[in-house]
Design a protein around this motif. Structure first.
Motif, PDB file in Angstrom:
ATOM      1  N   LEU A 276      -8.045   1.971   1.358  1.00 19.84           N
ATOM      2  CA  LEU A 276      -8.626   0.862   0.603  1.00 19.84           C
ATOM      3  C   LEU A 276      -8.219   0.915  -0.860  1.00 19.84           C
ATOM      4  N   ALA A 277      -8.161   2.126  -1.419  1.00 20.57           N
ATOM      5  CA  ALA A 277      -7.752   2.259  -2.825  1.00 20.57           C
ATOM      6  C   ALA A 277      -6.319   1.787  -3.029  1.00 20.57           C
ATOM      7  N   GLU A 278      -5.450   2.046  -2.059  1.00 21.20           N
ATOM      8  CA  GLU A 278      -4.059   1.607  -2.193  1.00 21.20           C
ATOM      9  C   GLU A 278      -3.952   0.088  -2.064  1.00 21.20           C
ATOM     10  N   LEU A 279      -4.810  -0.514  -1.279  1.00 20.50           N
ATOM     11  CA  LEU A 279      -4.793  -1.975  -1.113  1.00 20.50           C
ATOM     12  C   LEU A 279      -5.444  -2.702  -2.287  1.00 20.50           C
ATOM     13  N   ASP A 280      -6.253  -1.995  -3.062  1.00 17.74           N
ATOM     14  CA  ASP A 280      -6.927  -2.601  -4.217  1.00 17.74           C
ATOM     15  C   ASP A 280      -5.883  -3.053  -5.235  1.00 17.74           C
ATOM     16  N   PRO A 281      -5.886  -4.372  -5.599  1.00 16.40           N
ATOM     17  CA  PRO A 281      -4.880  -4.849  -6.565  1.00 16.40           C
ATOM     18  C   PRO A 281      -5.055  -4.297  -7.954  1.00 16.40           C
ATOM     19  N   ARG A 282      -6.197  -3.627  -8.236  1.00 14.59           N
ATOM     20  CA  ARG A 282      -6.464  -3.054  -9.564  1.00 14.59           C
ATOM     21  C   ARG A 282      -6.339  -4.137 -10.665  1.00 14.59           C
TER      22      ARG A 282
END
Length: 282
Positions: A276-282
């Motif tokens: 999920l953190a990697e998919l988060d566009p930030r």
């Protein structure tokens, strides 16, 4: 001569080529149903080069310290897994109650990186296996996988490496790079498998044929040890068939006769939070 080749060879020839006496081989056959061979038209049991390879694998696994029954079971299971040939199908069968997901590459990359990163962070002597469809797709992740291979009990990847001028199949590399046969279902599959003493995870998917739009995959993503082991055995079977040996430490994880610990809920949560953190566009 042609008929002799077509029908294989006798148990005496098998004994001579493996260093195991005919009497011992007959005892194995009576007690364990191994080696099986094939019944020829003459009624005699005949054996092939494949039987020679299987007997030698049993001797290798037994010499690593496992009991004979366990060694035979592990080699036979690995052969059957290799014959199944689809990592996705093997994993999906174990978690038959879980409906596969339709995902695009971005989500699969995030899930795959999550499993790889968790494996790296744990520092375990794990077995790490991957299927990349094409060699250039592995090349883009090569730095990650070489780091995985540096500390793993064993690491191997399978792909179609033909036509890739910069990266060939190499059974002596780390990770082992294995060329997929032309008829292998793994040519359309994506897989990442991590198997350790206390952690197991798998991402296994096949590419859905489409004439337009971005590639779509049907995927099984799980920390179920059985699913990861089933997919891992398929990949290891392909590598074995290509002529590479699976180290005893890796064979123990892939072919364990006794149940091994399930992935804990905490470890599973941490893995998918990484995705999920990697998919988060930030």
């Amino acid at each position: 001569m042609a008929n002799e080749v077509a029908e294989g060879f006798s148990i005496g020839v098998l004994a001579a080529r493996t260093g195991v006496t005919p009497g011992v081989l007959r005892t194995w056959e009576n007690r364990f149903g191994f080696p099986r061979g094939e019944r020829a038209t003459s009624g005699h049991r005949r054996f092939s080069d494949a039987d020679v390879a299987l007997v030698r694998q049993v001797l290798e696994v037994r010499d690593s310290g496992l009991p004979l029954q366990v060694a035979i079971d592990s080699v036979v299971r690995a052969q059957e897994a290799g014959e199944e040939r689809s990592a996705f199908a093997a994993a999906a069968e174990v978690v038959a109650g879980v409906r596969p997901l339709r995902l695009h590459r971005r989500a699969l990359i995030a899930a795959s990186h999550a499993v790889e990163d968790e494996c790296l962070a744990r520092g375990d002597r794990s077995v790490v296996l991957g299927a990349f469809q094409l060699g250039h797709r592995y090349a883009s992740s090569r730095h990650r996988w070489e780091e995985l291979g540096r500390t793993a009990a064993w690491a191997a990847v399978v792909a179609d490496f033909t036509g890739d001028a910069d990266l060939d199949a190499d059974l002596a590399a780390s990770p082992v790079r294995c060329q997929l046969p032309g008829d292998s279902p793994l040519r359309r599959e994506w897989a990442v498998v991590c198997l350790g003493e206390s952690y197991a995870a798998v991402v296994a998917a096949w590419e859905v044929p489409s004439a337009q739009g971005p590639p779509t995959y049907e995927a099984v993503i799980s920390t179920h040890r059985g699913a990861a082991t089933a997919a891992g055995r398929v990949l290891a079977g392909v590598v074995r068939a290509a002529g590479a040996e699976v180290p005893p430490a890796a064979a123990r994880l892939l072919d364990a006769a006794a149940p091994m610990p399930a992935t804990s809920a905490v470890d599973a949560d941490r893995t998918w939070l990484r995705a999920l953190a990697e998919l988060d566009p930030r």
